[in-house]
Design an enzyme around this catalytic site. Sequence first.
Site, PDB file in Angstrom:
ATOM      1  N   HIS A  97       0.827  -1.222   0.000  1.00 40.72           N
ATOM      2  CA  HIS A  97       0.000   0.000   0.000  1.00 40.72           C
ATOM      3  C   HIS A  97       0.857   1.265   0.000  1.00 40.72           C
ATOM      4  O   HIS A  97       0.362   2.348  -0.333  1.00 40.72           O
ATOM      5  CB  HIS A  97      -1.026  -0.006   1.145  1.00 40.72           C
ATOM      6  CG  HIS A  97      -0.530   0.439   2.473  1.00 40.72           C
ATOM      7  ND1 HIS A  97      -0.229  -0.422   3.498  1.00 40.72           N
ATOM      8  CD2 HIS A  97      -0.298   1.683   2.964  1.00 40.72           C
ATOM      9  CE1 HIS A  97       0.173   0.272   4.547  1.00 40.72           C
ATOM     10  NE2 HIS A  97       0.134   1.555   4.246  1.00 40.72           N
ATOM     11  N   ASP A 150      -0.293  -7.540   1.923  1.00 43.44           N
ATOM     12  CA  ASP A 150       0.203  -6.155   1.800  1.00 43.44           C
ATOM     13  C   ASP A 150       1.732  -6.163   1.878  1.00 43.44           C
ATOM     14  O   ASP A 150       2.324  -5.808   2.893  1.00 43.44           O
ATOM     15  CB  ASP A 150      -0.428  -5.322   2.928  1.00 43.44           C
ATOM     16  CG  ASP A 150      -0.147  -3.840   2.803  1.00 43.44           C
ATOM     17  OD1 ASP A 150       0.413  -3.427   1.761  1.00 43.44           O
ATOM     18  OD2 ASP A 150      -0.482  -3.095   3.751  1.00 43.44           O
ATOM     19  N   SER A 246       4.177   2.445   8.114  1.00 41.38           N
ATOM     20  CA  SER A 246       3.824   1.382   7.167  1.00 41.38           C
ATOM     21  C   SER A 246       5.023   0.944   6.340  1.00 41.38           C
ATOM     22  O   SER A 246       5.855   1.767   5.945  1.00 41.38           O
ATOM     23  CB  SER A 246       2.732   1.865   6.212  1.00 41.38           C
ATOM     24  OG  SER A 246       1.494   1.828   6.866  1.00 41.38           O
TER      25      SER A 246
HETATM   26  C1  4AZ Z   1      -0.864   3.646   8.473  1.00 38.08           C
HETATM   27  O1  4AZ Z   1      -1.867   4.163   8.036  1.00 38.08           O
HETATM   28  C2  4AZ Z   1      -0.994   2.856   9.721  1.00 38.08           C
HETATM   29  N1  4AZ Z   1      -1.803   1.235  14.334  1.00 38.08           N
HETATM   30  C3  4AZ Z   1       0.073   2.076  10.132  1.00 38.08           C
HETATM   31  C4  4AZ Z   1      -0.052   1.338  11.281  1.00 38.08           C
HETATM   32  C5  4AZ Z   1      -1.216   1.368  12.009  1.00 38.08           C
HETATM   33  C6  4AZ Z   1      -2.266   2.162  11.611  1.00 38.08           C
HETATM   34  C7  4AZ Z   1      -2.148   2.914  10.455  1.00 38.08           C
HETATM   35  C8  4AZ Z   1      -1.309   0.527  13.227  1.00 38.08           C
HETATM   36  O2  4AZ Z   1       0.234   3.773   7.921  1.00 38.08           O
END
Ligand code: 4AZ
Length: 342
Positions: A97, A150, A246
């Site tokens: 993503h 992902d 992420s």
């Molecule tokens: C994000 O949107 C994201 N709490 C990454 C990790 C988490 C939530 C959102 C986990 O990149």
Amino acid sequence: MQHLLKIAGNRTRRVSALLAVWFCASAGLSAQAMADERDLSVSPTPEKNFIIGGTPVQQESYPWTVALAHVANASLVQRQFCGGSVIADTWVLTAAHCLFDRSGNLLSLSDFTVATNARNLRDPDAQEHVVSNAYLHPDYNHNANNPHSDLALLELATSTGVTPVALSTKATENLVGLQGTVIGWGAVDFSDPASPLFPDQQYAVDVPVVTLDVCNAPISYAGSIFENQLCAGFAQGGRDSCVGDSGGPMVVTYQGVVQQIGVVSFGFGCALPNYYGIYTNVPYFIGWINQYVFVGEPEFEPEVSSSRGTTAISSSGSSSSGSTSLFALLILGAGLFARRRS
Ligand code: 4AZ
């Protein structure tokens, strides 16, 4: 020439439908948009929550962590939008993503770089590497409510000179209860989702891996988390990965060896009670990763194995499988209607 990444289609991101950004969506923001809009005017104080609930990484403890950064004439601090890990000298594991912009369009290879040696994003020694190829898992669906599979691999044009992180090949039941460590430059304060606070420094937080049963409880993700994912965190919340983390790694130290078990994928908000962080289950995908970079034999073969076909489209536009040609056509078709990234 337009460089395209490799994916099974180019779709408009239905941000509001993504669990990952439920919280953000309620504030009218996508995770990507928020990562793009790093607020540089503030720096976190020690009393605040970090990564969420973590601590700054002071030593070069995680040299195989990388930052994905937009190409622009600005500091890495402003350009970092995701994390990743070096799994071989010129190969990086990240989240699929991460390779979409806020409108849901696939990034071009020339849109972003991979930064090594960037424990502090202001470190002048940080090195940026051009991405020569990117491979998204063929089962990843950017429009799905829950982004399964992902993960993506990036091939770099230049050597990182970094000793790669080992990837765990352990079956999921052997991971539950282990202490995971998640590392990244994501939001350290998400108490106001409209203005998350991003650090310059890399942060790390320890979170235990919990069972899928716990994670799938009615008060939690209610059955939507599958075996190809891992959940980690605390029922009471307080420690978690967050927006901007992420693609980054979750590692465990198993028999004295640091091994990556997860890729930061999504979650409902950040560090909220019962809403554990969701990670792509790295051991589950060893077979797919091995097609590109041999990282070891998996301890188990998933019963429902994913398509082994690559969704690759090389930067020169050539495809490497029959299914790829179909995907390329889909991309072409979708591209006619897709809004250009600004
Ligand atoms: C994000 O949107 C994201 N709490 C990454 C990790 C988490 C939530 C959102 C986990 O990149």
